[in-house]
Design a protein around this motif. Structure first.
Motif, PDB file in Angstrom:
ATOM      1  N   UNK A  48     -29.329  44.824 -23.552  1.00  0.00           N
ATOM      2  CA  UNK A  48     -29.444  45.917 -24.524  1.00  0.00           C
ATOM      3  C   UNK A  48     -28.083  46.430 -24.980  1.00  0.00           C
ATOM      4  N   UNK A  49     -27.046  46.213 -24.190  1.00  0.00           N
ATOM      5  CA  UNK A  49     -25.706  46.636 -24.598  1.00  0.00           C
ATOM      6  C   UNK A  49     -25.269  45.863 -25.835  1.00  0.00           C
ATOM      7  N   UNK A  50     -25.650  44.594 -25.922  1.00  0.00           N
ATOM      8  CA  UNK A  50     -25.345  43.782 -27.097  1.00  0.00           C
ATOM      9  C   UNK A  50     -26.369  43.990 -28.203  1.00  0.00           C
ATOM     10  N   UNK A  51     -27.645  43.996 -27.821  1.00  0.00           N
ATOM     11  CA  UNK A  51     -28.725  44.044 -28.806  1.00  0.00           C
ATOM     12  C   UNK A  51     -28.711  45.349 -29.595  1.00  0.00           C
ATOM     13  N   UNK A  52     -28.475  46.468 -28.942  1.00  0.00           N
ATOM     14  CA  UNK A  52     -28.511  47.769 -29.622  1.00  0.00           C
ATOM     15  C   UNK A  52     -27.481  47.814 -30.747  1.00  0.00           C
ATOM     16  N   UNK A  53     -26.301  47.256 -30.494  1.00  0.00           N
ATOM     17  CA  UNK A  53     -25.251  47.243 -31.516  1.00  0.00           C
ATOM     18  C   UNK A  53     -25.641  46.356 -32.685  1.00  0.00           C
ATOM     19  N   UNK A  54     -26.078  45.133 -32.383  1.00  0.00           N
ATOM     20  CA  UNK A  54     -26.355  44.156 -33.436  1.00  0.00           C
ATOM     21  C   UNK A  54     -27.508  44.605 -34.319  1.00  0.00           C
ATOM     22  N   UNK A  55     -28.579  45.117 -33.707  1.00  0.00           N
ATOM     23  CA  UNK A  55     -29.758  45.525 -34.479  1.00  0.00           C
ATOM     24  C   UNK A  55     -29.408  46.666 -35.432  1.00  0.00           C
ATOM     25  N   UNK A  56     -28.685  47.666 -34.951  1.00  0.00           N
ATOM     26  CA  UNK A  56     -28.348  48.795 -35.826  1.00  0.00           C
ATOM     27  C   UNK A  56     -27.389  48.368 -36.933  1.00  0.00           C
ATOM     28  N   UNK A  98     -28.166  54.404 -20.409  1.00  0.00           N
ATOM     29  CA  UNK A  98     -28.788  55.111 -21.526  1.00  0.00           C
ATOM     30  C   UNK A  98     -27.730  55.623 -22.501  1.00  0.00           C
ATOM     31  N   UNK A  99     -26.663  56.209 -21.972  1.00  0.00           N
ATOM     32  CA  UNK A  99     -25.581  56.698 -22.823  1.00  0.00           C
ATOM     33  C   UNK A  99     -24.893  55.537 -23.530  1.00  0.00           C
ATOM     34  N   UNK A 100     -24.705  54.435 -22.824  1.00  0.00           N
ATOM     35  CA  UNK A 100     -24.048  53.272 -23.424  1.00  0.00           C
ATOM     36  C   UNK A 100     -24.858  52.736 -24.599  1.00  0.00           C
ATOM     37  N   UNK A 101     -26.163  52.574 -24.433  1.00  0.00           N
ATOM     38  CA  UNK A 101     -27.002  52.034 -25.507  1.00  0.00           C
ATOM     39  C   UNK A 101     -26.994  52.958 -26.717  1.00  0.00           C
ATOM     40  N   UNK A 102     -27.092  54.274 -26.492  1.00  0.00           N
ATOM     41  CA  UNK A 102     -27.067  55.231 -27.593  1.00  0.00           C
ATOM     42  C   UNK A 102     -25.742  55.144 -28.357  1.00  0.00           C
ATOM     43  N   UNK A 103     -24.639  55.065 -27.634  1.00  0.00           N
ATOM     44  CA  UNK A 103     -23.325  54.980 -28.283  1.00  0.00           C
ATOM     45  C   UNK A 103     -23.136  53.648 -28.998  1.00  0.00           C
ATOM     46  N   UNK A 104     -23.705  52.582 -28.460  1.00  0.00           N
ATOM     47  CA  UNK A 104     -23.625  51.278 -29.121  1.00  0.00           C
ATOM     48  C   UNK A 104     -24.425  51.275 -30.426  1.00  0.00           C
ATOM     49  N   UNK A 105     -25.545  51.992 -30.460  1.00  0.00           N
ATOM     50  CA  UNK A 105     -26.313  52.123 -31.704  1.00  0.00           C
ATOM     51  C   UNK A 105     -25.461  52.819 -32.759  1.00  0.00           C
ATOM     52  N   UNK A 106     -24.779  53.903 -32.374  1.00  0.00           N
ATOM     53  CA  UNK A 106     -23.893  54.603 -33.308  1.00  0.00           C
ATOM     54  C   UNK A 106     -22.753  53.701 -33.757  1.00  0.00           C
ATOM     55  N   UNK A 107     -22.192  52.946 -32.830  1.00  0.00           N
ATOM     56  CA  UNK A 107     -21.121  52.014 -33.159  1.00  0.00           C
ATOM     57  C   UNK A 107     -21.578  51.015 -34.210  1.00  0.00           C
TER      58      UNK A 107
END
Length: 504
Positions: A48-56, A98-107
């Motif tokens: 999810x650390x990778x996926x959250x960034x790519x999807x957003x 949880x914080x990492x995934x949220x911040x990766x979405x913003x990134x």
């Protein structure tokens, strides 16, 4: 901004902005095992650390044109740089997954606009006959940075901390922002209406596709109800989006861009190239570290010859070759070199050393340099300045989707082909097999014993994995060759070998 008065500060700024985004796409991969240990999470959660960034990022990237018109290009790119830097700092300070995934979405949301805007600004900084040089500079960031990402990530992680792979973005962002602040002209925002129906359908389409590609392997593909749901969302939302947007002047994405033969063909070729290049790059760390036993630093250094070859070739291509040859021929040669590099990797065995792996990387790196520069100039030759931002956003999405498809196929093939080869090889190991008897005698082991079975099983597993990697390298190599017919569907630039037609 006229080409005759090139603002080199802005040029450097947008190249650094491109580096900022694409470097992050691969530098984080090396640090994942360390984050896994720090957060105490499973492998599935690490994805999810990778996926959250790519999807957003993929969901937001097609909106570049709309957002640039609504808020102004200068305001949008500077906001995106600040937001990307701030979210990077928060990622580095993350205390849990949880914080990492949220911040990766913003990134990802902020990072989505960096590449398309950088490309369109750079195009405007040069006259038509010098756009090959412009794209060579842009290519140094977009293609070389992700290749060198694992090397930089390995050094930072080994000598500092996994958090450093996020903090390294801050000085790059500050440098780019300082150069850009006084160089870009201000633009008045426009009251552009937003088609919320089209926007919703677009987000569902690209989000469903990206989630399916990123999580498919870890969830055993279509045996998972979640992946089935993602497929249904992608198909139905995609069909609805095309039906809603076709001929709709208010649609969030101008689908009429694909009526340009060169732009449409270039996107197809770019998707195929992304599959061939990123599919290979994604499995190389697993190949050299997991199977061949390279340590983190040597695995990272392995990417340097590839990156240097790509960078040197881009400079030559942008300054000289585009003036002499039909750029479509350079694209074709680039595809051939990329494919050959992958086929060279397919010829290796478990005894491969550093330079056995590095030389195929040099071959592919030369192909990357030859492909990227002329492909971009030909793709945008008929695109007017007013549509540059939107076209760049779509082009970036296609590149990202192609790389995601390549990574997904490579991961799936490694897993499935290893099982097939395991079964095939294991079927030939029996108590009456002359090869098994000779090996046991050579090793001084009894043929039938738990130790012998374990040793044989380990060897069979290694050979099965090696054959699986070989299959994937063959697939990505031939995938590059398969794009060759598409290249000649594009128009040759009318104003010289490497110069796209001026913006209308």
């Amino acid at each position: 901004m006229s080409g005759e008065q090139v603002k080199w500060g802005v040029v450097v700024a947008v190249v650094m902005t491109a580096v900022l985004e694409v470097l992050d796409s691969t530098i984080v991969n090396v640090a994942l095992p360390h984050m896994k240990a720090a957060f105490g999470i499973t492998s599935d959660q690490t994805v999810w650390i990778l996926t959250s960034y790519i999807v957003s990022a993929v969901a937001a990237m097609p909106l570049t044109g709309l957002m640039a018109r609504r808020f102004g290009r200068r305001r949008l790119i500077m906001t995106a740089i600040i937001g990307f830097a701030a979210s990077s700092a928060l990622c580095g300070a993350a205390l849990n997954i949880e914080m990492m995934v949220l911040c990766r979405i913003l990134q990802g949301l902020f990072g989505a606009f960096l590449i398309p805007l950088s490309q369109s600004i750079l195009f405007d900084s040069f006259p038509g006959e010098k756009r090959g040089q412009a794209m060579a500079m842009f290519g140094l960031g977009v293609v070389v940075a992700p290749v060198l990402g694992p090397t930089i990530g390995a050094i930072l992680t080994e000598h500092f901390s996994w958090r450093a792979v996020f903090y390294v973005n801050l000085p790059i962002a500050a440098f780019a922002l300082s150069l850009m602040a006084g160089g870009l002209p201000k633009e008045e925002p426009k009251d552009v209406p937003i088609d919320w129906t089209g926007l919703t359908l677009l987000i569902l389409t690209v989000g469903g596709l990206q989630m399916m590609l990123d999580l498919g392997e870890s969830r055993d593909w279509f045996s998972s109800h979640f992946i089935q749901l993602c497929l249904l969302i992608f198909v139905f939302a995609g069909v609805a989006f095309i039906a809603h947007g076709y001929g709709n002047a208010r649609n969030v994405v101008d689908l009429s861009l694909f009526s340009d033969r060169s732009f449409a063909a270039a996107n197809i070729a770019m998707m195929g190239f992304g599959l061939a290049m990123f599919g290979t790059l994604a499995i190389l760390p697993l190949f050299v570290q997991g199977l061949l036993g390279f340590d983190v630093l040597n695995a990272g250094y392995l990417f340097m010859p590839r990156g240097l070859a790509a960078g040197a070739t881009m400079v030559i291509t942008g300054s000289l070759l585009l003036r002499l040859f039909d750029p479509r021929l350079l694209v074709a040669v680039g595809l051939v070199m990329t494919g050959l590099g992958n086929l060279q990797l397919a010829g290796l065995n478990l005894n491969a050393g550093f330079w056995d792996l590095a030389w195929p990387g040099v071959t592919s790196g030369i192909g990357m340099g030859l492909f990227f520069v002329p492909m971009s100039t030909v793709a945008f030759q008929n695109i007017s300045r007013e549509r540059q931002d939107e076209a760049s956003g779509l082009y970036g999405v296609i590149r990202q989707v192609g790389s995601s498809v390549g990574i997904a196929i490579a991961g799936w093939q490694i897993s499935s082909r290893a099982q097939i080869h395991w079964s095939d090889l294991g079927a030939h190991i029996t108590a009456v097999s002359p090869q098994a008897q000779a090996w046991a005698q050579q090793m001084g082991l009894p043929l039938v014993s738990p130790e012998t079975a374990a040793r044989m099983g380990q060897i069979v597993a290694q050979q099965a994995q090696m054959l699986a990697f070989r299959d994937v390298f063959l697939l990505t190599g031939w995938g590059a060759f398969a794009m060759l017919p598409v290249v000649f569907l594009m128009q040759r630039p009318r104003h010289g070998a490497g110069a796209p037609a001026p913006a209308h």
